[in-house]
Write an enzyme that holds these catalytic residues in place. Structure first.
Site, PDB file in Angstrom:
ATOM      1  N   ASP A   1       0.840  -1.199   0.000  1.00  0.00           N
ATOM      2  CA  ASP A   1       0.000   0.000   0.000  1.00  0.00           C
ATOM      3  C   ASP A   1       0.876   1.251   0.000  1.00  0.00           C
ATOM      4  O   ASP A   1       0.584   2.238  -0.660  1.00  0.00           O
ATOM      5  CB  ASP A   1      -0.889   0.031   1.249  1.00  0.00           C
ATOM      6  CG  ASP A   1      -2.007  -0.986   1.140  1.00  0.00           C
ATOM      7  OD1 ASP A   1      -2.081  -1.657   0.090  1.00  0.00           O
ATOM      8  OD2 ASP A   1      -2.781  -1.124   2.101  1.00  0.00           O
TER       9      ASP A   1
ATOM     10  N   GLU B   1       3.901   1.673  -1.184  1.00  0.00           N
ATOM     11  CA  GLU B   1       4.515   1.927  -2.497  1.00  0.00           C
ATOM     12  C   GLU B   1       3.487   2.524  -3.458  1.00  0.00           C
ATOM     13  O   GLU B   1       3.775   3.431  -4.230  1.00  0.00           O
ATOM     14  CB  GLU B   1       5.063   0.619  -3.081  1.00  0.00           C
ATOM     15  CG  GLU B   1       6.349   0.165  -2.416  1.00  0.00           C
ATOM     16  CD  GLU B   1       6.719  -1.252  -2.816  1.00  0.00           C
ATOM     17  OE1 GLU B   1       7.775  -1.438  -3.398  1.00  0.00           O
ATOM     18  OE2 GLU B   1       5.917  -2.179  -2.543  1.00  0.00           O
TER      19      GLU B   1
ATOM     20  N   LEU C   1     -20.698 -20.905   7.016  1.00  0.00           N
ATOM     21  CA  LEU C   1     -20.866 -22.102   7.845  1.00  0.00           C
ATOM     22  C   LEU C   1     -20.148 -21.915   9.173  1.00  0.00           C
ATOM     23  O   LEU C   1     -19.097 -21.286   9.231  1.00  0.00           O
ATOM     24  CB  LEU C   1     -20.246 -23.314   7.153  1.00  0.00           C
ATOM     25  CG  LEU C   1     -21.010 -23.933   5.989  1.00  0.00           C
ATOM     26  CD1 LEU C   1     -20.142 -24.971   5.294  1.00  0.00           C
ATOM     27  CD2 LEU C   1     -22.309 -24.570   6.456  1.00  0.00           C
TER      28      LEU C   1
ATOM     29  N   GLU D   1     -19.278 -34.248   3.057  1.00  0.00           N
ATOM     30  CA  GLU D   1     -18.643 -34.048   1.746  1.00  0.00           C
ATOM     31  C   GLU D   1     -17.520 -33.027   1.878  1.00  0.00           C
ATOM     32  O   GLU D   1     -17.488 -32.253   2.839  1.00  0.00           O
ATOM     33  CB  GLU D   1     -19.681 -33.604   0.703  1.00  0.00           C
ATOM     34  CG  GLU D   1     -20.320 -32.263   0.997  1.00  0.00           C
ATOM     35  CD  GLU D   1     -21.431 -31.901   0.012  1.00  0.00           C
ATOM     36  OE1 GLU D   1     -22.062 -32.801  -0.547  1.00  0.00           O
ATOM     37  OE2 GLU D   1     -21.652 -30.690  -0.174  1.00  0.00           O
TER      38      GLU D   1
ATOM     39  N   LYS E   1     -15.166 -29.780   1.625  1.00  0.00           N
ATOM     40  CA  LYS E   1     -15.419 -28.343   1.539  1.00  0.00           C
ATOM     41  C   LYS E   1     -14.389 -27.754   0.576  1.00  0.00           C
ATOM     42  O   LYS E   1     -13.192 -27.774   0.844  1.00  0.00           O
ATOM     43  CB  LYS E   1     -15.268 -27.710   2.919  1.00  0.00           C
ATOM     44  CG  LYS E   1     -15.531 -26.229   2.928  1.00  0.00           C
ATOM     45  CD  LYS E   1     -15.589 -25.732   4.358  1.00  0.00           C
ATOM     46  CE  LYS E   1     -15.849 -24.258   4.466  1.00  0.00           C
ATOM     47  NZ  LYS E   1     -14.970 -23.410   3.688  1.00  0.00           N
TER      48      LYS E   1
ATOM     49  N   LYS F   1     -23.811 -32.174   6.835  1.00  0.00           N
ATOM     50  CA  LYS F   1     -25.151 -31.575   6.747  1.00  0.00           C
ATOM     51  C   LYS F   1     -26.182 -32.647   7.077  1.00  0.00           C
ATOM     52  O   LYS F   1     -25.987 -33.817   6.716  1.00  0.00           O
ATOM     53  CB  LYS F   1     -25.446 -31.091   5.319  1.00  0.00           C
ATOM     54  CG  LYS F   1     -24.390 -30.217   4.738  1.00  0.00           C
ATOM     55  CD  LYS F   1     -24.718 -29.898   3.285  1.00  0.00           C
ATOM     56  CE  LYS F   1     -23.471 -29.427   2.582  1.00  0.00           C
ATOM     57  NZ  LYS F   1     -23.669 -29.140   1.183  1.00  0.00           N
TER      58      LYS F   1
ATOM     59  N   CYS G   1      -7.666   1.838  26.933  1.00  0.00           N
ATOM     60  CA  CYS G   1      -7.513   3.277  27.066  1.00  0.00           C
ATOM     61  C   CYS G   1      -8.935   3.802  27.265  1.00  0.00           C
ATOM     62  O   CYS G   1      -9.830   3.511  26.468  1.00  0.00           O
ATOM     63  CB  CYS G   1      -6.904   3.844  25.782  1.00  0.00           C
ATOM     64  SG  CYS G   1      -7.096   5.617  25.645  1.00  0.00           S
TER      65      CYS G   1
HETATM   66  S1  IVH Z   1     -22.901 -25.970   2.249  1.00  0.00           S
HETATM   67  C1  IVH Z   1     -24.932 -21.789   4.058  1.00  0.00           C
HETATM   68  N1  IVH Z   1     -21.108 -27.449   1.120  1.00  0.00           N
HETATM   69  O1  IVH Z   1     -17.989 -22.891   2.256  1.00  0.00           O
HETATM   70  C2  IVH Z   1     -24.002 -22.319   3.113  1.00  0.00           C
HETATM   71  N2  IVH Z   1     -20.594 -25.155   1.413  1.00  0.00           N
HETATM   72  O2  IVH Z   1     -17.431 -21.515   4.762  1.00  0.00           O
HETATM   73  C3  IVH Z   1     -24.152 -23.796   3.010  1.00  0.00           C
HETATM   74  N3  IVH Z   1     -18.402 -24.495   0.565  1.00  0.00           N
HETATM   75  O3  IVH Z   1     -20.277 -20.296   1.838  1.00  0.00           O
HETATM   76  C4  IVH Z   1     -22.971 -24.266   2.368  1.00  0.00           C
HETATM   77  N4  IVH Z   1     -17.798 -26.463  -0.184  1.00  0.00           N
HETATM   78  O4  IVH Z   1     -19.200 -21.261  -0.262  1.00  0.00           O
HETATM   79  C5  IVH Z   1     -21.411 -26.229   1.540  1.00  0.00           C
HETATM   80  N5  IVH Z   1     -19.624 -28.908   0.139  1.00  0.00           N
HETATM   81  C6  IVH Z   1     -19.926 -27.680   0.532  1.00  0.00           C
HETATM   82  C7  IVH Z   1     -19.037 -26.596   0.362  1.00  0.00           C
HETATM   83  C8  IVH Z   1     -19.412 -25.338   0.839  1.00  0.00           C
HETATM   84  C9  IVH Z   1     -17.453 -25.207  -0.054  1.00  0.00           C
HETATM   85  C10 IVH Z   1     -18.286 -23.064   0.890  1.00  0.00           C
HETATM   86  C11 IVH Z   1     -19.525 -22.255   0.651  1.00  0.00           C
HETATM   87  C12 IVH Z   1     -19.840 -21.603   1.973  1.00  0.00           C
HETATM   88  C13 IVH Z   1     -18.520 -21.669   2.650  1.00  0.00           C
HETATM   89  C14 IVH Z   1     -18.667 -21.588   4.159  1.00  0.00           C
END
Ligand code: IVH
Length: 684
Positions: A34, A36, A84, A117, A119, A292, A428
């Site tokens: 920033d 620079e 999440l 699953e 992420k 989930k 403070c």
């Molecule tokens: S379920 C309410 N499944 O992770 C959102 N999210 O840190 C329900 N993400 O915003 C999301 N892989 O962008 C779900 N298999 C997966 C995912 C996934 C990546 C991302 C998604 C979410 C973020 C949360």
């Protein structure tokens, strides 16, 4: 200097600034610091001031970079795109399961099926189909409003333009856009050859690629998409997640593989461990596992918090670690006066991100770590979490290592620092005169979740504060007055400002004058008043002007008592909040009145204005049969009812379960309508 030389320097500066702006704003990949960058802008401003006749038609001073970002139009998400909650250990996962059971009022014998699953570490997007045709693609943005990136989405080959099979008329699919590691390596090697700055990781590369103004660039980046969920739909697409996954696949999407249907925590953890072991073999980055519930009928019952749904949680993989050296510790003063020690370390790359600083949180944390300046320290970084110092390497401690001294006086205003009993934070207390606090309060006031004033960010607030133009929130609105030409001209003379950015700023300040009461309360930065509590209070005062009136007359004792009583009755508002509110309005009455004179305060938006219970004040007592207490409350809140913890003459309904307490007696005395659980559920 010769005129020709100056012209040439101005041209070079314009080119450089445009180039760095593009990297910063459009590619999410800044390549210089920033400081620079500011130097370039400053030099440009200096020359232009000295030689006004040489100012270029397309001078960088005539536009601010962020203007470019607004080229994408905004899209309101019908259903918010949430984030999440995180779990970092098996215990956290167990806590999630226990909490879910408690919420649903079921015991351990009730089997919760969980889908696990991977992420994906990319960026979330939502895609809307009407009668099977792709009509809109958008980014998540702040969760409520994203950017329209339909053209770019159209170039991603794993996102179908037309759906296949039996789909609802309106179908919103949500998922993750990402870039494969192999594609990322290829892209960076080409960029290197062309002397272009490289992307720091696949996530940044994907983010930069979808936010391209030229969709052909997006196309060339070969992005991928996994569908993991849905938003607004005209018909159900299945009653279990397994079912829905299958349907989404049939429509033509890729879904996240592998996945597992888990029956208990051991199934979940073994899937987590298997995938973690296999992670290096995958051609894309994953940063954890998402669990989930399989039964999607429970999703509505569980509802969401401000940030995340209660039906899911992400179990993060262990953080990546690195070694560095503690160079020094600086002390920052936050907007509430909290003094945060910050470790300045030798720059180190962890998980693709360059880290130069890490928070040391507070004095106790320094003592717990036992670190000294000069120590070799181990640092970890988990996803988007702030880097943490875990420990130091005793063997590598130099003989001249220096103890970290926590200051006794504020590093900014030099007033004595205090620590409340039982509080880890040293503060403070000079909130009205400490410059760093005042700047922090202003930055908070204009921030996204408060007044959300586009064009006033941290840098601008600091500049305008230093120029004595904005010293307190009400000064922001003075800028819109017709008599404030002088002030506006002073700002226009600053580097980076032009007529257009000024008129954009005035527009956004004007827009922010119509404001919800909760945003106002939150924006004032009153201690203990976060977004949630501000909303609770705003909901309770159905008429915001009544609230403002009370504040103005707080000096009358009866008003103060009434106000306190009213606040006490709000479920979730305790004495700390009440004291902080009273204290704030006692000390800031003049500024509050001035501020209010510019604003039109709106009522809290009711989720469901038409619902019979909307706006009604409700109290719950006793044990309930079908739903947990929490669930009932959330159900009521979702349709706009106001939940109180105490009966008063203003209560509209008392909902009683078995073994009610003294509330029932009081409600009878006050002639309040009393209903039972079944009657209550009958309203839904
Ligand atoms: S379920 C309410 N499944 O992770 C959102 N999210 O840190 C329900 N993400 O915003 C999301 N892989 O962008 C779900 N298999 C997966 C995912 C996934 C990546 C991302 C998604 C979410 C973020 C949360």
């Amino acid at each position: 200097m010769k005129k020709q030389n100056i012209l040439e320097e101005l041209e070079t500066l314009a080119k450089k600034i445009e180039y760095y702006d593009r990297l910063y704003y459009m590619e999410d990949s800044p390549s210089i610091s920033d400081a620079e960058y500011d130097k370039l802008r400053l030099r440009n401003a200096e020359l232009e001031k000295q030689y006004p006749d040489l100012i270029r038609e397309n001078s960088p001073s005539r536009r601010v970079g962020s203007k470019i970002t607004s080229k994408f139009s905004k899209v309101e998400h019908k259903i918010p795109m949430l984030s999440l909650g995180n779990a970092f250990s098996k215990d956290d996962v167990q806590a999630f399961i226990d909490k879910t059971r408690r919420f649903l009022n079921v015991d351990n014998s009730y089997e919760l099926e969980i889908i696990a699953e991977p992420k994906i570490d990319g960026l979330s997007a939502t895609i809307i189909y009407e009668k099977g045709k792709l009509v809109l693609g958008a980014t998540r943005g702040d969760g409520k409003q994203g950017e329209n990136i339909t053209e770019n989405i159209n170039t991603i080959s794993s996102i179908p333009q037309s759906l296949v099979g039996n789909f609802p008329d309106i179908l919103e699919i949500r998922g993750e856009i990402f870039m494969k590691n192999s594609e990322f390596d290829l892209l960076n090697s080409i960029r290197e050859k062309n002397f272009l700055p490289t992307f720091s990781n696949p996530r940044n590369a994907a983010a930069g690629s979808v936010r391209q103004l030229d969709f052909k660039v997006t196309k060339s980046r070969n992005l991928e998409f996994f569908a993991y969920g849905w938003g607004n739909i005209s018909n159900s697409i299945g009653s279990s997640l397994i079912d829905i996954r299958n349907n989404i696949k049939k429509y033509g999407f890729n879904v996240n593989e592998p996945f597992k249907l888990c029956k208990n925590i051991d199934d979940m953890i073994s899937f987590y461990e298997d995938v973690y072991r296999d992670r290096p073999n995958l051609d894309y980055d994953i940063d954890g596992i998402v669990y989930k519930l399989n039964n999607t009928n429970l999703y509505d019952r569980l509802g969401t918090t401000e940030h995340s749904p209660r039906y899911a949680i992400s179990h993060k993989f262990p953080a990546e670690k690195g070694l560095s050296k503690l160079k020094s510790v600086s002390f920052q003063v936050g907007r509430t006066g909290a003094i945060t020690p910050v470790a300045e370390i030798n720059a180190v790359t962890i998980g693709g991100v360059r880290i130069k600083r890490a928070s040391l949180h507070n004095k106790d944390e320094i003592a717990r770590l036992g670190i000294k300046i000069g120590d070799t320290i181990s640092i970890q970084r988990a996803g988007d979490v702030i880097p943490q110092i875990i420990n130091f390497v005793p063997k590598m401690r130099p003989s001249n290592a220096i103890d970290i001294e926590f200051p006794e006086y504020c590093p900014c205003c030099k007033s004595k620092l205090y620590r409340d009993d039982g509080d880890a934070i040293i503060r403070c207390m000079n909130s009205h005169n400490c410059e760093m606090q005042l700047k922090g309060q202003l930055i908070h006031f204009v921030s996204r979740n408060a007044f959300n004033i586009d064009g006033l960010g941290e840098k601008q607030i600091i500049d305008l504060y230093d120029l004595n133009i904005i010293k307190k929130p009400s000064d922001i609105f003075v800028l819109t007055e017709s008599f404030a030409d002088d002030l506006r001209n002073k700002i226009l003379a600053l580097p980076g400002w032009g007529k257009l950015s000024m008129s954009n700023l005035i527009n956004s300040i004007n827009k922010s004058k119509t404001q919800y009461l909760d945003k106002l309360l939150y924006g004032l930065g009153i201690r203990h008043l976060g977004q949630g509590t501000s909303k609770l209070i705003a909901k309770n005062f159905k008429d915001p002007s009544a609230f403002v009136n009370i504040i103005n007359n707080l000096h009358l004792t009866t008003n103060q008592n009434d106000f306190e009583e009213e606040l006490k009755s709000i479920n979730g508002v305790g004495y700390k909040v009440i004291n902080a509110l009273l204290d704030y309005f006692d000390k800031n009455k003049e500024e509050f009145n001035k501020l209010i004179s510019y604003l039109t305060i709106q009522n809290f938006p009711n989720n469901d204005q038409n619902h019979f219970l909307s706006g009604k004040k409700m109290v719950f007592t006793g044990r309930f049969e079908n739903l947990s207490r929490n669930e009932i409350k959330i159900k009521a809140e979702n349709i706009g009812a106001i939940i109180s913890s105490q009966i008063s003459s203003k209560t509209d309904f008392l909902v009683v379960g078995s073994d009610p307490g003294s509330k029932l007696k009081k409600a009878k005395e006050l002639n309040i309508k009393i209903i039972n659980e079944v009657e209550f559920l009958g309203y839904f």
